[in-house]
Design a protein around this motif. Structure first.
Motif, PDB file in Angstrom:
ATOM      1  N   ARG A 227       0.824  -1.223   0.000  1.00 54.92           N
ATOM      2  CA  ARG A 227       0.000   0.000   0.000  1.00 54.92           C
ATOM      3  C   ARG A 227       0.850   1.262   0.000  1.00 54.92           C
ATOM      4  N   TRP A 228       1.994   1.227   0.695  1.00 57.40           N
ATOM      5  CA  TRP A 228       2.875   2.397   0.699  1.00 57.40           C
ATOM      6  C   TRP A 228       3.568   2.570  -0.644  1.00 57.40           C
ATOM      7  N   ARG A 229       4.091   1.463  -1.186  1.00 56.05           N
ATOM      8  CA  ARG A 229       4.809   1.548  -2.460  1.00 56.05           C
ATOM      9  C   ARG A 229       3.882   2.002  -3.583  1.00 56.05           C
ATOM     10  N   GLU A 230       2.673   1.467  -3.639  1.00 53.55           N
ATOM     11  CA  GLU A 230       1.758   1.858  -4.720  1.00 53.55           C
ATOM     12  C   GLU A 230       1.435   3.342  -4.674  1.00 53.55           C
ATOM     13  N   ARG A 231       1.438   3.902  -3.497  1.00 49.40           N
ATOM     14  CA  ARG A 231       1.142   5.316  -3.329  1.00 49.40           C
ATOM     15  C   ARG A 231       2.360   6.210  -3.517  1.00 49.40           C
ATOM     16  N   LEU A 232       3.556   5.722  -3.091  1.00 46.12           N
ATOM     17  CA  LEU A 232       4.693   6.620  -2.931  1.00 46.12           C
ATOM     18  C   LEU A 232       5.973   6.211  -3.658  1.00 46.12           C
ATOM     19  N   ASP A 233       5.926   5.131  -4.439  1.00 43.45           N
ATOM     20  CA  ASP A 233       7.105   4.702  -5.196  1.00 43.45           C
ATOM     21  C   ASP A 233       6.716   4.591  -6.672  1.00 43.45           C
ATOM     22  N   PRO A 234       7.264   5.451  -7.526  1.00 41.62           N
ATOM     23  CA  PRO A 234       6.895   5.426  -8.955  1.00 41.62           C
ATOM     24  C   PRO A 234       7.102   4.071  -9.623  1.00 41.62           C
ATOM     25  N   SER A 235       8.087   3.313  -9.193  1.00 40.81           N
ATOM     26  CA  SER A 235       8.314   2.017  -9.832  1.00 40.81           C
ATOM     27  C   SER A 235       7.170   1.047  -9.540  1.00 40.81           C
ATOM     28  N   ALA A 236       6.593   1.115  -8.354  1.00 37.74           N
ATOM     29  CA  ALA A 236       5.457   0.249  -8.025  1.00 37.74           C
ATOM     30  C   ALA A 236       4.260   0.595  -8.903  1.00 37.74           C
ATOM     31  N   ARG A 237       4.009   1.880  -9.069  1.00 38.70           N
ATOM     32  CA  ARG A 237       2.903   2.303  -9.930  1.00 38.70           C
ATOM     33  C   ARG A 237       3.134   1.894 -11.379  1.00 38.70           C
ATOM     34  N   ALA A 238       4.407   1.709 -11.748  1.00 40.40           N
ATOM     35  CA  ALA A 238       4.747   1.305 -13.113  1.00 40.40           C
ATOM     36  C   ALA A 238       4.868  -0.218 -13.254  1.00 40.40           C
ATOM     37  N   GLY A 239       4.456  -0.960 -12.221  1.00 39.09           N
ATOM     38  CA  GLY A 239       4.384  -2.409 -12.344  1.00 39.09           C
ATOM     39  C   GLY A 239       5.520  -3.215 -11.761  1.00 39.09           C
ATOM     40  N   VAL A 240       6.449  -2.587 -11.050  1.00 42.13           N
ATOM     41  CA  VAL A 240       7.567  -3.335 -10.486  1.00 42.13           C
ATOM     42  C   VAL A 240       7.184  -3.826  -9.090  1.00 42.13           C
TER      43      VAL A 240
END
Length: 183
Positions: free
Chosen positions: A29-42
């Protein structure tokens, strides 16, 4: 997978990571909100080398060389029990980090034209990014949230080649590490 200073990924960029699936329940939940790589599928990961060679160079010879270089490195376990900080980055600290450093060194030695983070940093610090570009109160909130979810361990037995397709990061190949060396 990030260079810790930009969220602008380009089509054809590649990177090498070790997945840390055990982290997902605690950090997703933190990465999806605050890490661009998570939002880009990593997925949750520790970067081995980014950026790597452009996708246009990813042929059977490169894949074979990656398999050879990584196959000579032993599988290993990591423990994550605390957070660390870099300028504008909150991350989980992998311990020990020596096996990760060896992976990075082995790849960078084989492909000197692809230094870690484009050669921008004198020292590469292995880390699992949680958040970037946030103020201290939010970073402290994340650390408090994670306190009850740590520690956890992860067995690392492969390195994944990720490629950005212009929209998302996609896994293109997985390279097995060698057998774990016993003391």
């Amino acid at each position: 997978m990030t260079d810790d200073s930009t969220s602008a990924f380009q089509a054809g960029q590649t990177g090498l990571i070790v997945r840390i699936p055990e982290a997902e329940p605690s950090v997703r939940r933190w990465r999806e909100r605050l890490d661009p790589s998570a939002r880009a599928g990593v997925p949750a990961h520790v970067t081995v080398l980014f950026p790597f060679l452009d996708e246009s160079r990813m042929d059977t010879l490169v894949h074979s060389a990656l398999a050879d270089v990584l196959g000579r490195q032993p599988a290993f376990d990591l423990r994550f029990e605390r957070c660390g900080r870099l300028p504008e980055v909150l991350y989980l600290v992998p311990e020990p980090d020596t096996p990760l450093r060896r992976l990075t060194e082995a790849i960078a030695d084989r492909w000197p034209e692809a230094p870690p983070y484009g050669g921008r940093f004198a020292e590469v610090i292995p880390h699992l990014t949680l958040a970037q570009g946030q103020e201290d109160p939010l970073l402290e909130e994340i650390e408090t949230d994670l306190a009850d979810r740590l520690p956890f361990t992860s067995h690392v037995s492969s390195v994944e080649l990720m490629v950005h397709d212009g929209t998302k990061w996609q896994e293109r190949a997985s390279f097995a590490l060698g057998a774990r060396r016993r003391p």
